[in-house]
Design a protein around this motif. Sequence first.
Motif, mmCIF file in Angstrom:
data_model
loop_
_atom_site.group_PDB
_atom_site.id
_atom_site.type_symbol
_atom_site.label_atom_id
_atom_site.label_comp_id
_atom_site.label_asym_id
_atom_site.label_seq_id
_atom_site.Cartn_x
_atom_site.Cartn_y
_atom_site.Cartn_z
ATOM 1 N N ARG A 296 3.274 -3.449 -0.362
ATOM 2 C CA ARG A 296 3.471 -4.506 -2.236
ATOM 3 C C ARG A 296 3.726 -6.070 -1.051
ATOM 4 O O ARG A 296 3.772 -6.889 0.016
ATOM 5 C CB ARG A 296 5.082 -4.954 -2.222
ATOM 6 N N LEU B 230 2.488 -9.704 -1.089
ATOM 7 C CA LEU B 230 3.354 -10.386 -1.508
ATOM 8 C C LEU B 230 2.811 -12.469 -1.071
ATOM 9 O O LEU B 230 2.303 -12.431 0.193
ATOM 10 C CB LEU B 230 5.199 -10.884 -0.450
ATOM 11 N N TYR C 257 4.717 -10.131 -6.218
ATOM 12 C CA TYR C 257 3.993 -8.769 -5.614
ATOM 13 C C TYR C 257 2.896 -8.406 -5.694
ATOM 14 O O TYR C 257 2.280 -8.495 -7.546
ATOM 15 C CB TYR C 257 5.191 -8.337 -5.008
ATOM 16 N N VAL D 1 6.583 -4.573 2.611
ATOM 17 C CA VAL D 1 6.128 -5.478 1.864
ATOM 18 C C VAL D 1 5.179 -6.171 2.858
ATOM 19 O O VAL D 1 6.058 -5.731 4.707
ATOM 20 C CB VAL D 1 7.460 -6.556 1.854
ATOM 21 N N ASP E 239 12.998 -7.262 1.914
ATOM 22 C CA ASP E 239 13.206 -7.921 0.610
ATOM 23 C C ASP E 239 13.700 -9.326 0.931
ATOM 24 O O ASP E 239 14.503 -9.395 0.935
ATOM 25 C CB ASP E 239 13.037 -7.379 -0.643
ATOM 26 N N ASP F 43 14.740 -11.703 -1.962
ATOM 27 C CA ASP F 43 16.132 -11.238 -2.203
ATOM 28 C C ASP F 43 16.839 -11.904 -0.999
ATOM 29 O O ASP F 43 17.171 -12.448 -1.682
ATOM 30 C CB ASP F 43 16.304 -9.852 -2.788
#
Length: 405
Positions: free
Chosen positions: A9, A11, A18, A51, A376, A379
Amino acid sequence: MNLVLRNARLLDPLSGEYTEGDLRCESGRIVETGPGLSAPDARSIDVRGAVVLPGLVDAHVHVTASTADLGSLPSTSPSYVAAHSARTMSRMLDRGFTTVRDASGADYGLADAQSEGLFRGPRLLFCGRALSQTGGHGDSRTRGANAKDDHPCCAGLGRVADGVDAVRAAARDELRKGAHHIKVMASGGVASPTDRIDSTQYSADELSAIVEEASAANRYVAAHAYTARAVNRALELGIRSIEHGNLLDDRSVSLFLDHDAYLVPTLVTYWALKEEGREHGLPESSWRKVDEVLGAGLAALERAARGGVKIVYGTDLLGGMHRHQNHEFRLRAEVQTPLEVLRSATSTAADLVDLTGEIGTLAVGAYGDLLVVEGDPLDDVGVLAEPKNFRYIVQGGEVVGGTAA
């Protein structure tokens, strides 16, 4: 140095979005992103949906500060300080910081040694020694000491220069040695023995001369400044980067915007100095100064963030307190969004240090400096406060650390 991270993912700090896919590095740079990349000769790592973000940037470090007793550094063996610095930088890399901007103390020797692979550590953007007036924040002499020793082979964070001609010569000398930027002490500070935190330092003519010399060399000036009076004066005179800024005001915010300048808060150092500074050599007189700036830092950050100031990640830790480097993420999260904090340690930091598109991004052509992270950060940016969450740390397209390395 040929590496493919698969099923990631990816970023992008600038957009906050993403993208799912692969990322390939070759010869130290990111060369391709997308699904199902073909790279038969590269090392391939399946990150399984983790990530991937750019390597972190800390824009205010002192890698040579092996103790919080900064006045003792000039009498310390340069070889001893260099050994400490190498260890400090290695540990910074283990915390996910692949580039750091030194705010005084480091020189071309450490930068060259790191780039040549003589020791592991983040890319080092150095300024040499900070310029200080007599009795300023970079003058480590106590009241009873008269002689000053600015010998270039001795360790130390500052050099004393007074008067327009002298500061021009000092700035030119640091630029001659390859300084990436010039650092000036524009107000009093905590760790200096003879100045007041609320003082302004250097005359307007002296500061203007330093800015002029840096601009002539296509470099910029970073200024240590706490009070609104010191911050605003520095911004009006062309300083690009304000370090700390704990006591700035609403006019400061307007001046940051008007002059396209950057703020580099360093909240964690005051927290650490208050908690354990004396254990790591901070003199009692300096420890008593901490309260003057400790409580104001978070309020200043909130004011600046609300006003749209460009904010960059910095820590300013000394000695054994370097280990708290990632705690700054938690402190900033009290008043900023996770994406804002992440940008301060990636894309916005890259803009400040004139490496836009080179660091702080996953764009093709950038250095292959990457973090593979569990959790994440959009988040909960506190994910970045715990290096145990860094599965892989990649620098120049090569895995150099992480829990799975």
